[in-house]
Design a protein around this motif. Sequence first.
Motif, mmCIF file in Angstrom:
data_model
loop_
_atom_site.group_PDB
_atom_site.id
_atom_site.type_symbol
_atom_site.label_atom_id
_atom_site.label_comp_id
_atom_site.label_asym_id
_atom_site.label_seq_id
_atom_site.Cartn_x
_atom_site.Cartn_y
_atom_site.Cartn_z
ATOM 1 N N ASP A 15 0.825 -1.208 0.000
ATOM 2 C CA ASP A 15 0.000 0.000 0.000
ATOM 3 C C ASP A 15 0.858 1.257 0.000
ATOM 4 O O ASP A 15 2.050 1.226 0.308
ATOM 5 C CB ASP A 15 -0.903 0.020 1.236
ATOM 6 C CG ASP A 15 -1.970 -1.048 1.203
ATOM 7 O OD1 ASP A 15 -2.527 -1.294 0.131
ATOM 8 O OD2 ASP A 15 -2.249 -1.650 2.258
ATOM 9 N N ARG A 16 0.190 2.387 -0.324
ATOM 10 C CA ARG A 16 0.831 3.695 -0.239
ATOM 11 C C ARG A 16 -0.051 4.680 0.510
ATOM 12 O O ARG A 16 -1.270 4.673 0.372
ATOM 13 C CB ARG A 16 1.101 4.265 -1.644
ATOM 14 C CG ARG A 16 2.359 3.732 -2.306
ATOM 15 C CD ARG A 16 2.610 4.428 -3.631
ATOM 16 N NE ARG A 16 3.837 3.939 -4.249
ATOM 17 C CZ ARG A 16 4.251 4.287 -5.463
ATOM 18 N NH1 ARG A 16 3.520 5.122 -6.198
ATOM 19 N NH2 ARG A 16 5.369 3.804 -5.951
ATOM 20 N N THR A 17 0.603 5.508 1.298
ATOM 21 C CA THR A 17 0.003 6.680 1.935
ATOM 22 C C THR A 17 0.550 7.902 1.195
ATOM 23 O O THR A 17 1.647 7.841 0.642
ATOM 24 C CB THR A 17 0.396 6.729 3.423
ATOM 25 O OG1 THR A 17 -0.181 5.615 4.099
ATOM 26 C CG2 THR A 17 -0.041 8.018 4.087
ATOM 27 N N TYR A 18 -0.211 8.990 1.198
ATOM 28 C CA TYR A 18 0.259 10.193 0.504
ATOM 29 C C TYR A 18 0.156 11.412 1.409
ATOM 30 O O TYR A 18 -0.803 11.560 2.180
ATOM 31 C CB TYR A 18 -0.566 10.442 -0.761
ATOM 32 C CG TYR A 18 -0.460 9.328 -1.766
ATOM 33 C CD1 TYR A 18 0.608 9.261 -2.660
ATOM 34 C CD2 TYR A 18 -1.421 8.328 -1.807
ATOM 35 C CE1 TYR A 18 0.702 8.229 -3.585
ATOM 36 C CE2 TYR A 18 -1.327 7.289 -2.715
ATOM 37 C CZ TYR A 18 -0.256 7.238 -3.605
ATOM 38 O OH TYR A 18 -0.153 6.203 -4.501
ATOM 39 N N LEU A 19 1.158 12.282 1.294
ATOM 40 C CA LEU A 19 1.133 13.596 1.903
ATOM 41 C C LEU A 19 1.301 14.615 0.779
ATOM 42 O O LEU A 19 2.272 14.556 0.022
ATOM 43 C CB LEU A 19 2.225 13.746 2.957
ATOM 44 C CG LEU A 19 2.258 15.090 3.701
ATOM 45 C CD1 LEU A 19 2.651 14.891 5.165
ATOM 46 C CD2 LEU A 19 3.231 16.081 3.056
#
Length: 461
Positions: A15-19
């Motif tokens: 998975d990826r999280t984004y800021l």
Amino acid sequence: MTISVLPLDTPGLGDRTYLAHDGEVALVVDPQRDYDRVLGIAEAAGVRITHVFESHIHNDYVTGGLELAREVGAQYLLNADDPVSFERTGVSDGDVVEVGDRMRVRVLLTPGHTHTHLSFALSDRDEPVAVFTGGSLLFGSTGRPDLLGPDHTQTLAHAQWHSARRLAAELPDETAVYPTHGFGSFCSATQSGGTASTIGQEKLANPALTTDEARYVEDLLAGLDAYPAYYAHMGPANSAGPSEADLSLPSVADPAELRRRIEAGEWVVDLRSRTAFAAGHVGGTVNFGLDGQFVTYLAWLMPWGTPVTLLGETAEDVAEAQRELVRVGIDRPAAMSTGTPEAWAGGEPLRSYRTATFADLATTLAGDPRTAVLDVRRNQERAESFIEGSVHIPIHEVLDRLDEVPAGEVWVHCAGGYRAGVVAALLDAHGVDVVAIDDSFDNAGPAGLPLTTATLQEISA
């Protein structure tokens, strides 16, 4: 300054999280439970997090969104229709959220992965920049529609096609696509291997945008395979409001305590590589190396709620494993120990088993065609090609089907070696004489092993 989008990968879960930030304020999309990593990115960029967005109630990990928002004083935004047990800012299709002076986020209802799934279209004032698609439009794929159960699968599959079409119709071709899933997550219908994309690129290659609805749904459903059993616990945890993760190390166990835990049926997990484990390990321990999808397979195979003890060469290895475990709601290991298997064994003799290649298997089969071969890949992999005469038990079914494991010496293989190592360790703990094939399945044919194919229906029967 232009708007920057910074991805944060979680390879163990795919998975990826984004800021995203404008140099002053930031928004976060789909943060993992260990959100201290997000705080580190924000601090390095010198920005303040004011909004945390959640694309859906996640099925593959426990979110850190609620606690992150609480810690930094940010708004926590979810679909207003999501039934949750905590206070949040509910948003709905068409809402526009202002983040600072420049960033505008348009909320798009994109059902398919779940009924209430949202995507978030980010603009720099009025100029579209990116879309955070969660489990909707992925790189060359879409999120799977079957995680809410068979009663919802058909409806969600059709909805997923329409959602992808909506994103393609309403956003410019140059809009960057930032999905949460699709980097190895079992939430993805298929894996594309891509690392970046745009709406325009997806229009050229994504099945949801290149095939008609009926064909897309048929192909999507035909390609679905098993997903981790622990997913059943993630949605309820996320709806209830996960607490902050405790990453302090557990107590240290001596050899006597390790033996007591093994004999009590607890899981004592050796975190070393599969080759190191095969060369020497404490009898009754199992092996989930940190060099693969450690948490996915451990949480999938271990009966939920079983106490787990972690054995690592260093405290850093244990800390890494513990960080991965809290992401799926396994909060506190029962104990830990560091060092070597000789130290963990407390003077007892170590166990070991052989590792081999497909060339070694070909040589062995030439001498004894009755040699047992166990294929632990998934059904989809098995349908593409398999070794004639091999027994097939997918990795997640092995513990429930031990009586089907052939007697005598068993050669275990998967596609690349990691899963074969996991299963070999499990079988060794149950007294099976194993050989772990640590090799790529691409080498099976060139090694001279007889390969064949079958339909999924035949394999599943």
